[in-house]
Design a protein around this motif. Structure first.
Motif, PDB file in Angstrom:
ATOM      1  N   MET A 275       0.833  -1.207   0.000  1.00 22.27           N
ATOM      2  CA  MET A 275       0.000   0.000   0.000  1.00 22.27           C
ATOM      3  C   MET A 275       0.866   1.254   0.000  1.00 22.27           C
ATOM      4  SD  MET A 275      -3.118  -1.053   2.580  1.00 22.27           S
ATOM      5  CE  MET A 275      -3.906   0.550   2.402  1.00 22.27           C
ATOM      6  N   ILE A 276       1.931   1.239   0.774  1.00 24.31           N
ATOM      7  CA  ILE A 276       2.859   2.369   0.776  1.00 24.31           C
ATOM      8  C   ILE A 276       3.516   2.519  -0.591  1.00 24.31           C
ATOM      9  CG2 ILE A 276       5.019   3.248   1.751  1.00 24.31           C
ATOM     10  CD1 ILE A 276       4.252   1.910   4.383  1.00 24.31           C
ATOM     11  N   PHE A 277       3.918   1.394  -1.175  1.00 25.54           N
ATOM     12  CA  PHE A 277       4.583   1.425  -2.473  1.00 25.54           C
ATOM     13  C   PHE A 277       3.636   1.971  -3.545  1.00 25.54           C
ATOM     14  CE2 PHE A 277       6.818  -0.265  -6.173  1.00 25.54           C
ATOM     15  CZ  PHE A 277       8.129  -0.045  -5.806  1.00 25.54           C
ATOM     16  N   GLU A 278       2.354   1.578  -3.476  1.00 29.68           N
ATOM     17  CA  GLU A 278       1.368   2.094  -4.437  1.00 29.68           C
ATOM     18  C   GLU A 278       1.214   3.598  -4.285  1.00 29.68           C
ATOM     19  OE1 GLU A 278      -2.470   3.557  -5.769  1.00 29.68           O
ATOM     20  OE2 GLU A 278      -1.884   3.303  -3.655  1.00 29.68           O
ATOM     21  N   ALA A 279       1.222   4.086  -3.042  1.00 34.50           N
ATOM     22  CA  ALA A 279       1.120   5.524  -2.815  1.00 34.50           C
ATOM     23  C   ALA A 279       2.357   6.256  -3.344  1.00 34.50           C
ATOM     24  CB  ALA A 279       0.938   5.800  -1.321  1.00 34.50           C
ATOM     25  N   VAL A 280       3.516   5.661  -3.184  1.00 32.79           N
ATOM     26  CA  VAL A 280       4.751   6.269  -3.696  1.00 32.79           C
ATOM     27  C   VAL A 280       4.714   6.361  -5.211  1.00 32.79           C
ATOM     28  CG1 VAL A 280       7.244   5.931  -3.934  1.00 32.79           C
ATOM     29  CG2 VAL A 280       6.155   5.581  -1.720  1.00 32.79           C
ATOM     30  N   LEU A 281       4.254   5.296  -5.856  1.00 27.54           N
ATOM     31  CA  LEU A 281       4.158   5.313  -7.316  1.00 27.54           C
ATOM     32  C   LEU A 281       3.210   6.417  -7.787  1.00 27.54           C
ATOM     33  CD1 LEU A 281       3.970   1.492  -8.185  1.00 27.54           C
ATOM     34  CD2 LEU A 281       5.941   3.014  -8.355  1.00 27.54           C
ATOM     35  N   GLY A 282       2.086   6.573  -7.088  1.00 33.00           N
ATOM     36  CA  GLY A 282       1.164   7.646  -7.443  1.00 33.00           C
ATOM     37  C   GLY A 282       1.766   9.014  -7.201  1.00 33.00           C
TER      38      GLY A 282
END
Length: 279
Positions: free
Chosen positions: A208-215
């Motif tokens: 979830m953190i990684f998805e937020a970073v990508l966004g």
């Protein structure tokens, strides 16, 4: 499952389920569009602080869109990508680890060298390389995360399989005529679940953190679909005058991660007690 008996795990699980329900049903209950512009209502402060902003509970963004609805959809997307990618990592990594540990030989050695090579590639570099040259759809992001994260599950699965295959019950089952596939799926696979469950729960938070970073850096799910990363990235430009644009999605993400970490901590302590013979 020993962890379920603990109050800590139950509280974390209940809150996590509540967040999932809220992310699915919340936008329909609020009945506010997450994408429709309304410039006349831009930068409204949260209604919890200023009643004149009703019905925008947590205010609006720079284009007059309801921030709470957008954050809930961002939570839904983060949960979908986090849970689905971890499920994919678990299936792929466990299968490769069990095959490598059970059969061994040159095939097992080759699979482990592939695992080592994959682990040497930083996840963010892999994501930028793949998503930078292709359309970053949810499916593409999930596949990239699976590709980046499966080696950890493979190593755990291989370790457990190496230990289990030497035990007497495995030899007895094979003497009785059980196939290798049955031994792996019916008798060894259940022993892999306890050590991997702890890794998987915490990996949901990590994904979830990684998805937020990508966004946040612009290679996640593309607008107009809201994500935590894109909402926070947009809000950084107005953080002094409209702090709620970054605070609301950030706080919602933090609460979700806390729930997951509570469950993971309870699961780890329960597993340690079992290993030490206290339960």
């Amino acid at each position: 499952m020993q962890a379920w008996r603990t109050t800590e795990f139950r509280i974390g699980f209940a809150l996590f389920c509540l967040l999932i329900i809220l992310s699915v049903l919340g936008p329909y209950i609020l009945n506010l569009s997450p994408t429709q512009f309304n410039v006349s209502k831009k930068f409204l402060s949260p209604a919890l602080l200023d009643h004149s902003s009703w019905p925008y509970l947590f205010g609006t963004d720079q284009l007059g869109r309801d921030l709470f609805t957008r954050s809930l959809i961002g939570l839904r997307n983060a949960l979908l990508i986090g849970i689905t990618s971890v499920a994919g990592m678990f299936i792929l990594g466990s299968a490769i680890g069990m095959i490598s540990g059970y059969f061994g030989g040159w095939a097992g050695l080759l699979l482990m060298r592939i695992t080592d090579a994959q682990m040497s590639i930083p996840a963010i570099i892999l994501a930028i390389t793949v998503l930078g040259v292709s359309r970053p759809t949810p499916l593409a992001i999930i596949l990239v995360l699976i590709l980046a994260g499966w080696p950890a599950y493979s190593r755990v699965a291989r370790s457990v399989t190496l230990s289990e295959r030497r035990k007497e019950y495995v030899r007895a089952i094979k003497i009785l005529g059980a196939s290798d596939a049955r031994v792996l799926l019916v008798h060894i696979a259940p022993n892999i679940l306890p050590p991997i469950a702890f890794v998987a729960i915490l990996d949901i938070a990590r994904m979830m953190i990684f998805e937020a970073v990508l966004g946040f850096i612009g290679i996640g799910i593309q607008p107009p679909t809201p994500t935590f990363g894109t909402i926070i990235a947009d809000g950084t430009k107005y953080i002094l005058n409209a702090w709620w644009i970054t605070t609301v999605p950030g706080l919602l993400l933090a609460i979700t991660l806390c729930c997951i970490n509570i469950m993971g901590g309870a699961l780890e302590r329960s597993r340690n007690k079992i290993l030490l013979g206290f339960e």
